[in-house]
Scaffold this motif. Structure first.
Motif, mmCIF file in Angstrom:
data_model
loop_
_atom_site.group_PDB
_atom_site.id
_atom_site.type_symbol
_atom_site.label_atom_id
_atom_site.label_comp_id
_atom_site.label_asym_id
_atom_site.label_seq_id
_atom_site.Cartn_x
_atom_site.Cartn_y
_atom_site.Cartn_z
ATOM 1 N N LEU A 130 0.857 -1.182 0.000
ATOM 2 C CA LEU A 130 0.000 0.000 0.000
ATOM 3 C C LEU A 130 0.888 1.225 0.000
ATOM 4 O O LEU A 130 1.968 1.203 0.596
ATOM 5 C CB LEU A 130 -0.881 0.030 1.251
ATOM 6 C CG LEU A 130 -1.788 -1.170 1.505
ATOM 7 C CD1 LEU A 130 -2.507 -1.019 2.854
ATOM 8 C CD2 LEU A 130 -2.804 -1.315 0.381
ATOM 9 N N ALA A 131 0.452 2.286 -0.630
ATOM 10 C CA ALA A 131 1.216 3.532 -0.638
ATOM 11 C C ALA A 131 0.434 4.581 0.141
ATOM 12 O O ALA A 131 -0.540 5.131 -0.369
ATOM 13 C CB ALA A 131 1.449 4.002 -2.070
ATOM 14 N N PRO A 132 0.833 4.852 1.389
ATOM 15 C CA PRO A 132 0.086 5.836 2.187
ATOM 16 C C PRO A 132 0.177 7.229 1.552
ATOM 17 O O PRO A 132 1.196 7.578 0.979
ATOM 18 C CB PRO A 132 0.812 5.833 3.543
ATOM 19 C CG PRO A 132 1.792 4.702 3.495
ATOM 20 C CD PRO A 132 2.007 4.323 2.063
ATOM 21 N N GLY A 133 -0.911 7.977 1.638
ATOM 22 C CA GLY A 133 -0.915 9.336 1.099
ATOM 23 C C GLY A 133 0.013 10.240 1.899
ATOM 24 O O GLY A 133 0.317 9.978 3.057
ATOM 25 N N HIS A 134 0.454 11.324 1.275
ATOM 26 C CA HIS A 134 1.370 12.251 1.919
ATOM 27 C C HIS A 134 0.716 12.862 3.167
ATOM 28 O O HIS A 134 -0.421 13.313 3.116
ATOM 29 C CB HIS A 134 1.752 13.356 0.932
ATOM 30 C CG HIS A 134 2.723 14.336 1.512
ATOM 31 N ND1 HIS A 134 4.044 14.010 1.757
ATOM 32 C CD2 HIS A 134 2.563 15.618 1.921
ATOM 33 C CE1 HIS A 134 4.644 15.057 2.293
ATOM 34 N NE2 HIS A 134 3.772 16.047 2.396
ATOM 35 N N GLY A 135 1.448 12.851 4.287
ATOM 36 C CA GLY A 135 0.940 13.475 5.511
ATOM 37 C C GLY A 135 -0.124 12.662 6.232
ATOM 38 O O GLY A 135 -0.764 13.157 7.156
ATOM 39 N N MET A 136 -0.295 11.419 5.781
ATOM 40 C CA MET A 136 -1.335 10.582 6.388
ATOM 41 C C MET A 136 -0.736 9.599 7.392
ATOM 42 O O MET A 136 0.385 9.145 7.240
ATOM 43 C CB MET A 136 -2.051 9.774 5.301
ATOM 44 C CG MET A 136 -2.816 10.626 4.325
ATOM 45 S SD MET A 136 -4.103 11.552 5.165
ATOM 46 C CE MET A 136 -5.357 11.560 3.933
ATOM 47 N N GLN A 137 -1.548 9.256 8.398
ATOM 48 C CA GLN A 137 -1.209 8.159 9.285
ATOM 49 C C GLN A 137 -2.114 6.988 8.939
ATOM 50 O O GLN A 137 -3.241 7.181 8.478
ATOM 51 C CB GLN A 137 -1.425 8.569 10.749
ATOM 52 C CG GLN A 137 -0.390 9.591 11.205
ATOM 53 C CD GLN A 137 -0.649 10.109 12.619
ATOM 54 O OE1 GLN A 137 -1.787 10.136 13.080
ATOM 55 N NE2 GLN A 137 0.408 10.542 13.269
#
Ligand code: ADP
Ligand code: MG
Length: 320
Positions: free
Chosen positions: A32-39
Motif C-alpha cells: 500500500l502507498a500511504p498518502g502524503h501526511g497521512m497516518q
C-alpha cells in the motif's frame, strides 16, 4: 465435496484487479502507498461461529458483517477505509457459502472503496478475521482519550435493536414476524458510520463505536479521558420496535445491548452546531444523550432526573 483447492478458491472468490493498492492478492505481501501526511489506522476483528454469529445467518450477511464491524472501528477513529485482509478458516469448501459470503463482503468493500489485498485460508472451525487499514491526516484521529468535563455526549442512529433480535433468538422476547425481520437485519447487517466519523474530525473530542453495549463502551472513554458522564436513558434513540417493548427490556437493550455499531462521541458544547451539520451532511441521525462531568463513572437517569438502577454490565467474552 467440491474439488476446489485453496488457491482455486482464493482466485475464484477473493481475487480482483487492484484499485489503489500497489500490489494486491497473489504475492507474499500486499503493498500500500500511504498518502502524503497521512497516518495509517489499523484494526482487527475476529468473528467466531456461535460466539459472534449464529449458524442461521445467511452467508452474504455474514460477509457484510465481518467487514462492517471492522469498518466501524475506522469510523470511530475518523479514518477513511483503504484496504483489508481476510483470514478465513472453514470446515470444508462450500461453494454456495463462499459465493454468498464473498458477494456480501465485496459489496460493502466496494461501497466504501476498501479493497481486499490479501489474507490466509485454512481448514478448521468457521472463523473470520479481518484487518482493515485506513488513512487519517496526521494528528487528526478521533481517540477515546479526548472527552472533557462540559462536553456533550452523542450517539448516532438508534441503539438496542441487535440485542432485541438476540433476545428473540434466545426465546426471551416474543416479536411479531415483521419486527423480528427488521431487528434481525440490524443484528446481521449493521451499517458502519464511516461518513459520520470522517465528518466528526475536528468536531468531536472523543469517539468509540458501540460493539459491546453503550454503557460498557462509554466506560472505556471515561477511563481513558479521566472524566465522568451522566446519561438520560429516556433520551436514547430507539427504533419503534424497541420502543414498543417493556421498559426493563428497553433499557437493557439500549444501554447494555451490543452489536449496534453506532458511534458514541463527545464534543465541546461550542461545537453543537457543527455536530448538527455533520449529521445533516452525512444523513446519519445524531442524538444528544448526556454530558461529561468531572469525576469518574457513569450515572444513568430517566427523563424525570431520577436515577435508574443499573443491574447489567458490559458484555465480556470471558465473563458471559
Ligand atoms: P503465503 O503462504 O505466502 O502466506 P498463501 O499461500 O497463504 O501465501 O496465500 C497466497 C496469496 O493469497 C497471498 O497473496 C495471500 O495474501 C492471498 N490470500 C490467501 N487467502 C486469502 C483470502 N481469504 N482472501 C484474500 N487473499 C487471500
Ligand atoms: Mg499464508
Amino acid at each position: 465435496m467440491s474439488a476446489l483447492g485453496e488457491f482455486d478458491l482464493i482466485a475464484a472468490y477473493f481475487t480482483r484487479p487492484v484499485q489503489r493498492a500497489v500490489l494486491g492478492v497473489g504475492d507474499d505481501c500486499a503493498l500500500l502507498a500511504p498518502g502524503h501526511g497521512m497516518q495509517m489506522a489499523i484494526s482487527s476483528d475476529m468473528l467466531v461461529e456461535g460466539r459472534h454469529f449464529l449458524s442461521t445467518v445467511a452467508p452474504d450477511r455474514l460477509g457484510h458483517k465481518a467487514l462492517a464491524v471492522n469498518l466501524s472501528d475506522l469510523a470511530a477513529c475518523g479514518a477513511r477505509p483503504v484496504a483489508f485482509t481476510l483470514a478465513l478458516s472453514m470446515p470444508r469448501v462450500d461453494e454456495a457459502f463462499l459465493a454468498g459470503f464473498s458477494r456480501g463482503l465485496l459489496a460493502l468493500a466496494d461501497a466504501h472503496g476498501c479493497e481486499l489485498v490479501g489474507g490466509d485460508t485454512t481448514q478448521g472451525p468457521l472463523n473470520i478475521c479481518i484487518t482493515v487499514f485506513g488513512e487519517v491526516p496526521a494528528g487528526q484521529a478521533l481517540l477515546r482519550s479526548g472527552a472533557r468535563a462540559g462536553d456533550h455526549l452523542y450517539v448516532s442512529g438508534t441503539v438496542g435493536d441487535a440485542r432485541l433480535a438476540l433476545e428473540a433468538f434466545r426465546g426471551t422476547a416474543a416479536l411479531s414476524g415483521d419486527t423480528f425481520e427488521r431487528v434481525r437485519l440490524a443484528m446481521e447487517q449493521p451499517q458502519p458510520r464511516v461518513t459520520l466519523g470522517l465528518a466528526l474530525r475536528g468536531v468531536a473530542s472523543s469517539a468509540i463505536d458501540i460493539s459491546d453495549g453503550l454503557l460498557g463502551d462509554l466506560r472505556h472513554v471515561l477511563r481513558r479521558s479521566g472524566v465522568a458522564a451522566v446519561i438520560d436513558a429516556d433520551a436514547l434513540p430507539r427504533s419503534a420496535d424497541l420502543s414498543a417493548q417493556p421498559v426493563a427490556l428497553r433499557y437493557e437493550c439500549g444501554l447494555a445491548g451490543g452489536d449496534d455499531y453506532e458511534l458514541l462521541f463527545t464534543a465541546p458544547a461550542s461545537h453543537a452546531a457543527r455536530v448538527a451539520q455533520a449529521s445533516r451532511e452525512t444523513g446519519v441521525p445524531v442524538t444528544r444523550i448526556g454530558r461529561i462531568e468531572q469525576g469518574a463513572g457513569v450515572r444513568v437517569v430517566d427523563h424525570t432526573g431520577a436515577e435508574v438502577p443499573m443491574t447489567f454490565g458490559a458484555f465480556d467474552h470471558f465473563k458471559s
